[in-house]
Write a protein that holds these residues in place. Structure first.
Motif, mmCIF file in Angstrom:
data_model
loop_
_atom_site.group_PDB
_atom_site.id
_atom_site.type_symbol
_atom_site.label_atom_id
_atom_site.label_comp_id
_atom_site.label_asym_id
_atom_site.label_seq_id
_atom_site.Cartn_x
_atom_site.Cartn_y
_atom_site.Cartn_z
ATOM 1 N N GLU A 1 -62.019 22.075 -106.274
ATOM 2 C CA GLU A 1 -63.005 21.960 -105.202
ATOM 3 C C GLU A 1 -64.420 22.099 -105.753
ATOM 4 O O GLU A 1 -65.336 21.382 -105.329
ATOM 5 C CB GLU A 1 -62.725 23.018 -104.138
ATOM 6 C CG GLU A 1 -61.449 22.741 -103.346
ATOM 7 C CD GLU A 1 -60.986 23.925 -102.522
ATOM 8 O OE1 GLU A 1 -60.078 23.741 -101.699
ATOM 9 O OE2 GLU A 1 -61.527 25.045 -102.703
ATOM 10 N N SER B 1 -54.348 28.771 -103.098
ATOM 11 C CA SER B 1 -54.739 27.753 -102.126
ATOM 12 C C SER B 1 -53.501 27.167 -101.448
ATOM 13 O O SER B 1 -52.447 27.024 -102.075
ATOM 14 C CB SER B 1 -55.504 26.637 -102.840
ATOM 15 O OG SER B 1 -55.695 25.537 -101.976
ATOM 16 N N THR C 1 -53.095 24.171 -100.724
ATOM 17 C CA THR C 1 -52.938 22.779 -101.142
ATOM 18 C C THR C 1 -51.770 22.651 -102.105
ATOM 19 O O THR C 1 -51.312 23.644 -102.681
ATOM 20 C CB THR C 1 -54.228 22.275 -101.824
ATOM 21 O OG1 THR C 1 -54.548 23.140 -102.912
ATOM 22 C CG2 THR C 1 -55.386 22.266 -100.836
ATOM 23 N N GLU D 1 -62.436 17.661 -100.315
ATOM 24 C CA GLU D 1 -61.523 18.020 -101.406
ATOM 25 C C GLU D 1 -60.340 18.825 -100.886
ATOM 26 O O GLU D 1 -59.209 18.669 -101.344
ATOM 27 C CB GLU D 1 -62.293 18.822 -102.468
ATOM 28 C CG GLU D 1 -61.437 19.403 -103.578
ATOM 29 C CD GLU D 1 -60.860 18.341 -104.472
ATOM 30 O OE1 GLU D 1 -59.914 18.645 -105.206
ATOM 31 O OE2 GLU D 1 -61.337 17.196 -104.433
ATOM 32 N N ALA D 2 -60.582 19.687 -99.920
ATOM 33 C CA ALA D 2 -59.532 20.582 -99.440
ATOM 34 C C ALA D 2 -58.386 19.831 -98.778
ATOM 35 O O ALA D 2 -57.252 20.318 -98.759
ATOM 36 C CB ALA D 2 -60.118 21.598 -98.462
ATOM 37 N N VAL D 3 -58.647 18.650 -98.214
ATOM 38 C CA VAL D 3 -57.591 17.923 -97.521
ATOM 39 C C VAL D 3 -56.956 16.848 -98.382
ATOM 40 O O VAL D 3 -56.021 16.168 -97.950
ATOM 41 C CB VAL D 3 -58.144 17.287 -96.219
ATOM 42 C CG1 VAL D 3 -58.649 18.355 -95.281
ATOM 43 C CG2 VAL D 3 -59.241 16.265 -96.528
ATOM 44 N N GLU D 4 -57.458 16.655 -99.581
ATOM 45 C CA GLU D 4 -56.871 15.665 -100.483
ATOM 46 C C GLU D 4 -55.759 16.327 -101.295
ATOM 47 O O GLU D 4 -55.961 17.379 -101.896
ATOM 48 C CB GLU D 4 -57.937 15.079 -101.416
ATOM 49 C CG GLU D 4 -58.936 14.193 -100.663
ATOM 50 C CD GLU D 4 -59.898 13.520 -101.617
ATOM 51 O OE1 GLU D 4 -59.788 13.764 -102.841
ATOM 52 O OE2 GLU D 4 -60.742 12.751 -101.150
ATOM 53 N N ALA D 5 -54.611 15.748 -101.305
ATOM 54 C CA ALA D 5 -53.448 16.373 -101.946
ATOM 55 C C ALA D 5 -53.418 16.126 -103.441
ATOM 56 O O ALA D 5 -53.775 15.054 -103.921
ATOM 57 C CB ALA D 5 -52.166 15.827 -101.321
ATOM 58 N N THR E 1 -53.678 19.776 -109.457
ATOM 59 C CA THR E 1 -52.758 20.869 -109.136
ATOM 60 C C THR E 1 -51.952 21.295 -110.348
ATOM 61 O O THR E 1 -51.649 22.475 -110.494
ATOM 62 C CB THR E 1 -51.809 20.467 -108.012
ATOM 63 O OG1 THR E 1 -51.143 19.248 -108.352
ATOM 64 C CG2 THR E 1 -52.559 20.289 -106.708
#
Length: 232
Positions: A141, A170, A172, A217-221, A225
């Motif tokens: 993020e 997070s 995510t 950014e928070a809603v993009e998977a 990761t």
């Protein structure tokens, strides 16, 4: 074999000196004016010796139970008005500090100081402020906020300085670690709480920070990761 009488006496004095309960907090045998003065000096001594801000509970251990710490601090601040140091309210307590106008003088002397903070680059300082505003926030993020990858080295530098700690995982994909600021961050930047941060709208107007970027950014998977799944 019994210890000599002199040894017993020394041990007794040492034991009493180490016992906080042995301190006469009330000073009932002193006139009111002298009692107040002694309480002021005790508070100043504790703040001067402490390496970090001292809270109300700690200071209350050295003054009378009905003593007003706030009034004592007010009197101390007034007494130090013409001195190059002061007592400031910071990070939930009080701290004895050199006045900002003498910071350059202290740096020029190159004398070691007990409250020196790690020197940050301009970029590290901006990353730290972004974390302060958006916490808990992941490295991915932060990378979106700045339009470039925030390296593990940058995060490590801020952690080593004592300004960052790990936050909750997070939600995510990959459950990367988030980062949050510490009490040391508040102390170093002279703040009581995060509410003392500069107005974020002004920083956004200057193009320095973007809340929208973080929300996107928070809603993009799945962004970074794999790299973020373990704490650096």
């Amino acid at each position: 074999m019994d210890a000599p009488d002199g040894t017993k006496a020394r041990r007794g004095r040492k034991s009493r000196a180490q016992d906080p309960q042995s301190l006469d907090r009330e000073l009932a045998d002193l006139p009111a004016e002298l009692r107040w003065r002694e309480w002021m000096l005790r508070i100043e001594a504790v703040l001067f010796a402490a390496a970090s801000p001292v809270g109300r509970e700690t200071l209350s251990r050295v003054v009378g139970k009905d003593c007003s710490l706030d009034l004592l601090i007010d009197d101390l601040q007034e007494e130090l008005r013409g001195r190059p140091y002061e007592i400031v309210s910071v990070a939930g307590g009080w701290q004895h500090r050199t006045r900002p106008r003498y910071a350059e003088t202290v740096r020029a002397s190159q004398a070691p100081t007990r409250s020196a903070s790690a020197a940050l680059s301009d970029f590290e300082a901006m990353v730290l402020m972004a974390i302060a505003y958006f916490q808990p926030v992941t490295r991915a993020e932060l990378s979106r906020v700045f339009g470039k990858e925030i390296s593990r080295d940058t995060i490590a530098s801020l952690r080593n300085a004592g300004f960052l700690a790990s936050g909750p995982r997070s939600p995510t994909p990959g459950a990367p670690y988030t980062y949050v600021t510490t009490k040391q961050f508040l102390t170093a930047f002279g703040m009581q709480t995060l509410r003392d941060l500069p107005d974020i709208e002004a920083l956004e107007d200057a193009g320095l920070l973007s809340r929208q970027a973080v929300q996107t950014e928070a809603v993009e998977a799945g962004v970074e990761t794999d790299a973020e799944g373990e704490e650096p």
